[in-house]
Design an enzyme around this catalytic site. Structure first.
Site, short mmCIF file in Angstrom:
data_model
loop_
_atom_site.label_atom_id
_atom_site.label_comp_id
_atom_site.label_asym_id
_atom_site.label_seq_id
_atom_site.Cartn_x
_atom_site.Cartn_y
_atom_site.Cartn_z
CG ASP A 44 -9.50 -1.31 4.18
OD1 ASP A 44 -10.95 -1.48 4.52
OD2 ASP A 44 -9.89 -0.78 3.13
CG ASP A 146 14.23 1.34 -3.54
OD1 ASP A 146 15.43 1.59 -3.12
OD2 ASP A 146 13.36 1.80 -3.80
CE1 TYR A 159 4.31 -1.09 -0.25
CE2 TYR A 159 5.49 -1.34 1.96
CZ TYR A 159 5.61 -0.62 0.44
OH TYR A 159 7.27 -0.13 0.10
#
Length: 257
Positions: A44, A146, A159
């Site tokens: 990927d 974060d 993600y």
């Protein structure tokens, strides 16, 4: 009807290079400048780099990937036989990339495409403080976290999913806005927005709480502001075997255990 002219690109890994050598002996290949489509060998990550390379040189061709990597979510099964027949029956999927326009604290400007996601990440031990704007309207005056990311449907299982974001069907015309370890507002878990939306972030207290912006694998550090929207001028076409179509794989990820 003439058969399409194929170009071959391969990851530098040993497995991909060996596969490329085998394919060179089986089919006729052309330089990318004269090709009608690209066959990519790798994983990927290599597929994303190949797509970015095409966007960089403004020559976008359909691409058929074969997995010589690890996950291979964007790839087809590696099989050297009957490649031309597979290409003839391949299902085309259109992917619209994001465009990240970032301004750094020093005033530098960057415009970078992203196929999977754009993520903002804190650079120090201090949490990031971000103002979030949607289509010119401030929707979160202060997001303490974060980081935060904007994902396309194609990237929603990457993600974004790891950050507890939603899986988006490929044809949904939606974007996922997903916080990464949000501290305040504590109960905010993100939003699903139409892909015509323009999403902007302004870094609050950038001198103390430095933030970087990452478009897929390309990072810009010490940003002051970022604006993200769909780039409709550069649609990408991925080719899949009918039994391994990307839209079906994304749907089935919702039932993975």
């Amino acid at each position: 009807m003439n058969e399409p002219r194929m170009a071959l690109v391969a990851s530098p890994t040993d497995g991909a290079q060996e596969a490329a050598e085998r394919l060179h002996g089986l089919y006729e290949w052309h330089p990318i400048e004269r090709a009608d489509l690209i066959v990519a060998l790798g994983g990927d990550g290599f597929m994303l780099r190949t797509l970015h390379n095409m966007l960089d040189v403004h020559r976008v061709l359909p691409i058929f990937g074969m997995n010589l990597g690890t996950v291979g979510f964007l790839m087809n099964e590696w099989k050297p036989e009957l490649l031309e027949l597979r290409l003839l029956h391949a299902k085309a999927m259109t992917v619209l990339p994001l465009r990240m326009d970032a301004v750094t604290v020093s005033g530098e400007r960057f415009s970078i495409p992203a196929i999977n996601e754009v993520s903002l990440l804190r650079e120090t031990r201090e949490t990031a403080k971000l103002e979030v704007t949607v289509d010119g309207r401030v929707v979160l005056p202060e997001l303490v976290c974060d980081g935060v990311l904007v994902a396309t449907p194609a990237g929603s299982t990457a993600y974004n999913l790891s950050a507890q974001g939603p899986i988006l069907p490929l044809d949904s015309s939606l974007l996922a806005l997903t916080p990464i370890s949000p501290f305040r507002p504590r109960r905010w878990r993100g939003a699903i927005l139409p892909n015509k939306t323009r999403i902007s972030f302004r870094v609050l207290d950038s001198a103390k709480r430095a933030v970087s912006a990452v478009a897929d694998q390309r990072e810009v550090r010490d940003i002051e502001s970022v604006s993200i929207s769909i780039d409709r001028t550069s649609p990408l076409t991925l080719l899949f075997d009918p039994e391994h179509a990307l839209d079906d794989r994304i749907t089935m990820e919702q039932f993975a255990t």
